[in-house]
Motif scaffolding. Sequence first.
Motif, PDB file in Angstrom:
ATOM      1  N   ALA A  32       0.808  -1.211   0.000  1.00  0.00           N
ATOM      2  CA  ALA A  32       0.000   0.000   0.000  1.00  0.00           C
ATOM      3  C   ALA A  32       0.847   1.269   0.000  1.00  0.00           C
ATOM      4  O   ALA A  32       0.347   2.334  -0.297  1.00  0.00           O
ATOM      5  CB  ALA A  32      -0.940   0.000   1.204  1.00  0.00           C
ATOM      6  N   ALA A  33       2.119   1.157   0.353  1.00  0.00           N
ATOM      7  CA  ALA A  33       2.984   2.339   0.370  1.00  0.00           C
ATOM      8  C   ALA A  33       3.122   2.893  -1.044  1.00  0.00           C
ATOM      9  O   ALA A  33       3.286   2.155  -2.000  1.00  0.00           O
ATOM     10  CB  ALA A  33       4.349   1.996   0.940  1.00  0.00           C
ATOM     11  N   GLU A  34       3.013   4.215  -1.156  1.00  0.00           N
ATOM     12  CA  GLU A  34       3.045   4.871  -2.459  1.00  0.00           C
ATOM     13  C   GLU A  34       4.440   5.297  -2.879  1.00  0.00           C
ATOM     14  O   GLU A  34       4.666   5.611  -4.040  1.00  0.00           O
ATOM     15  CB  GLU A  34       2.129   6.096  -2.432  1.00  0.00           C
ATOM     16  CG  GLU A  34       0.675   5.745  -2.197  1.00  0.00           C
ATOM     17  CD  GLU A  34      -0.179   6.976  -1.978  1.00  0.00           C
ATOM     18  OE1 GLU A  34       0.146   8.046  -2.534  1.00  0.00           O
ATOM     19  OE2 GLU A  34      -1.156   6.875  -1.240  1.00  0.00           O
ATOM     20  N   SER A  35       5.378   5.354  -1.936  1.00  0.00           N
ATOM     21  CA  SER A  35       6.726   5.773  -2.283  1.00  0.00           C
ATOM     22  C   SER A  35       7.739   5.161  -1.321  1.00  0.00           C
ATOM     23  O   SER A  35       7.385   4.451  -0.386  1.00  0.00           O
ATOM     24  CB  SER A  35       6.839   7.299  -2.272  1.00  0.00           C
ATOM     25  OG  SER A  35       6.712   7.785  -0.954  1.00  0.00           O
ATOM     26  N   ILE A  36       8.990   5.487  -1.555  1.00  0.00           N
ATOM     27  CA  ILE A  36      10.091   4.995  -0.733  1.00  0.00           C
ATOM     28  C   ILE A  36      10.824   6.211  -0.180  1.00  0.00           C
ATOM     29  O   ILE A  36      11.139   7.152  -0.912  1.00  0.00           O
ATOM     30  CB  ILE A  36      11.046   4.147  -1.588  1.00  0.00           C
ATOM     31  CG1 ILE A  36      10.308   2.923  -2.128  1.00  0.00           C
ATOM     32  CG2 ILE A  36      12.271   3.740  -0.790  1.00  0.00           C
ATOM     33  CD1 ILE A  36      10.997   2.263  -3.287  1.00  0.00           C
ATOM     34  N   VAL A  37      11.090   6.188   1.115  1.00  0.00           N
ATOM     35  CA  VAL A  37      11.809   7.264   1.777  1.00  0.00           C
ATOM     36  C   VAL A  37      13.037   6.663   2.450  1.00  0.00           C
ATOM     37  O   VAL A  37      12.951   5.596   3.064  1.00  0.00           O
ATOM     38  CB  VAL A  37      10.919   7.983   2.820  1.00  0.00           C
ATOM     39  CG1 VAL A  37      11.705   9.006   3.620  1.00  0.00           C
ATOM     40  CG2 VAL A  37       9.735   8.642   2.129  1.00  0.00           C
ATOM     41  N   ILE A  92      17.350  12.991   4.750  1.00  0.00           N
ATOM     42  CA  ILE A  92      16.133  12.252   4.413  1.00  0.00           C
ATOM     43  C   ILE A  92      15.708  12.659   3.005  1.00  0.00           C
ATOM     44  O   ILE A  92      15.890  13.808   2.599  1.00  0.00           O
ATOM     45  CB  ILE A  92      14.984  12.508   5.424  1.00  0.00           C
ATOM     46  CG1 ILE A  92      13.780  11.599   5.126  1.00  0.00           C
ATOM     47  CG2 ILE A  92      14.612  13.976   5.473  1.00  0.00           C
ATOM     48  CD1 ILE A  92      12.730  11.585   6.232  1.00  0.00           C
ATOM     49  N   GLY A  93      15.164  11.709   2.274  1.00  0.00           N
ATOM     50  CA  GLY A  93      14.691  12.015   0.937  1.00  0.00           C
ATOM     51  C   GLY A  93      13.803  10.920   0.384  1.00  0.00           C
ATOM     52  O   GLY A  93      13.839   9.774   0.839  1.00  0.00           O
ATOM     53  N   GLU A  94      13.003  11.310  -0.586  1.00  0.00           N
ATOM     54  CA  GLU A  94      12.065  10.382  -1.214  1.00  0.00           C
ATOM     55  C   GLU A  94      12.660   9.863  -2.517  1.00  0.00           C
ATOM     56  O   GLU A  94      13.228  10.613  -3.300  1.00  0.00           O
ATOM     57  CB  GLU A  94      10.750  11.119  -1.485  1.00  0.00           C
ATOM     58  CG  GLU A  94       9.629  10.235  -1.943  1.00  0.00           C
ATOM     59  CD  GLU A  94       8.291  10.965  -2.001  1.00  0.00           C
ATOM     60  OE1 GLU A  94       7.266  10.287  -2.033  1.00  0.00           O
ATOM     61  OE2 GLU A  94       8.279  12.212  -2.012  1.00  0.00           O
ATOM     62  N   LEU A  95      12.543   8.563  -2.723  1.00  0.00           N
ATOM     63  CA  LEU A  95      12.985   7.937  -3.957  1.00  0.00           C
ATOM     64  C   LEU A  95      11.741   7.614  -4.763  1.00  0.00           C
ATOM     65  O   LEU A  95      10.880   6.880  -4.303  1.00  0.00           O
ATOM     66  CB  LEU A  95      13.755   6.637  -3.678  1.00  0.00           C
ATOM     67  CG  LEU A  95      14.857   6.684  -2.628  1.00  0.00           C
ATOM     68  CD1 LEU A  95      15.557   5.335  -2.550  1.00  0.00           C
ATOM     69  CD2 LEU A  95      15.846   7.784  -2.910  1.00  0.00           C
ATOM     70  N   PRO A 110      14.280  -2.288  -2.495  1.00  0.00           N
ATOM     71  CA  PRO A 110      15.360  -1.305  -2.376  1.00  0.00           C
ATOM     72  C   PRO A 110      16.483  -1.748  -1.438  1.00  0.00           C
ATOM     73  O   PRO A 110      17.638  -1.393  -1.642  1.00  0.00           O
ATOM     74  CB  PRO A 110      14.651  -0.065  -1.845  1.00  0.00           C
ATOM     75  CG  PRO A 110      13.257  -0.201  -2.359  1.00  0.00           C
ATOM     76  CD  PRO A 110      12.967  -1.684  -2.295  1.00  0.00           C
ATOM     77  N   ALA A 111      16.157  -2.540  -0.420  1.00  0.00           N
ATOM     78  CA  ALA A 111      17.192  -2.994   0.509  1.00  0.00           C
ATOM     79  C   ALA A 111      18.253  -3.832  -0.201  1.00  0.00           C
ATOM     80  O   ALA A 111      19.423  -3.823   0.182  1.00  0.00           O
ATOM     81  CB  ALA A 111      16.574  -3.799   1.648  1.00  0.00           C
ATOM     82  N   ALA A 112      17.860  -4.540  -1.245  1.00  0.00           N
ATOM     83  CA  ALA A 112      18.806  -5.390  -1.974  1.00  0.00           C
ATOM     84  C   ALA A 112      19.466  -4.663  -3.138  1.00  0.00           C
ATOM     85  O   ALA A 112      20.552  -5.040  -3.568  1.00  0.00           O
ATOM     86  CB  ALA A 112      18.085  -6.633  -2.493  1.00  0.00           C
ATOM     87  N   SER A 113      18.836  -3.625  -3.645  1.00  0.00           N
ATOM     88  CA  SER A 113      19.351  -3.006  -4.869  1.00  0.00           C
ATOM     89  C   SER A 113      19.895  -1.594  -4.689  1.00  0.00           C
ATOM     90  O   SER A 113      20.504  -1.055  -5.600  1.00  0.00           O
ATOM     91  CB  SER A 113      18.257  -2.986  -5.934  1.00  0.00           C
ATOM     92  OG  SER A 113      17.174  -2.209  -5.504  1.00  0.00           O
ATOM     93  N   CYS A 114      19.720  -0.994  -3.524  1.00  0.00           N
ATOM     94  CA  CYS A 114      20.158   0.391  -3.321  1.00  0.00           C
ATOM     95  C   CYS A 114      21.246   0.481  -2.246  1.00  0.00           C
ATOM     96  O   CYS A 114      21.198  -0.244  -1.247  1.00  0.00           O
ATOM     97  CB  CYS A 114      18.988   1.268  -2.897  1.00  0.00           C
ATOM     98  SG  CYS A 114      17.639   1.351  -4.095  1.00  0.00           S
TER      99      CYS A 114
END
Length: 175
Positions: A32-37, A92-95, A110-114
Motif C-alpha cells: 500500500a505504500a506509495e513511495s520509498i523514503v 532524508i529524501g524520497e525515492l 530497495p534494501a537489496a538493490s540500493c
Amino acid sequence: MAATKKLSLLLALVSLSAALLQLASCNVEQDAAESIVVQGMIYCQSCKCRGTRSLASAIPLPGAKVSIQCRDHKGRVGFYKVLTADKGGYAIGELKGPFFQTLAHHNMKPAASCTARLIYSPNSNCAVVSNMVNSGMDGCHLQYSKIISYKGHKADLYDFGPLAFRPANCGPQFH
C-alpha cells in the motif's frame, strides 16, 4: 465415518481459506505504500576513534552529502539521488520514479538493490570517507524500517548508516 471425513475436509478448507485471506491482506498492506523514503545520519568521527567502527564522541556533520544509488536486476544503475544532511547531520529524501516499478516487476526490494555512499563533506578538517563505519565508501545497503506517513501519503521507510567522515590528520595516539 464418511460424514466425519467430509467434515474434517470442510474444516481444513475453511482454515486454509482463512490463512490465505490473512496472507493476502498482509501483502496488500505492505504494497500500500506509495513511495520509498530513505533516512540516515552523517557524522565526523573523532580522532580518538580512528581506525575503528566506533562513533563515540562523533559530531553530526551538517551539509554533508550522501548519494543513493540503485541497480536493476542486471546490475545497471537505474536511479541516483544526492541527499544533503540538515543542521543535525540528518539526511532524508524520497525515492520515486519509474525505476521502482521496474524493481517491483522483478520482485526486487530497495534494501537489496540500493546503497548509500558518502560523497561530500563541507568540513575540510573532516573530509576523508571512513569505510570502517558502515562502508561509507563502498556503499552500505539500505535497511527496511517501517511504513510511515510522508508528505500526506504512505511510504516505505529505509535506513542507511550511520555513516562518517574522519579527519585526515590526527595527532599521534599515545597508549
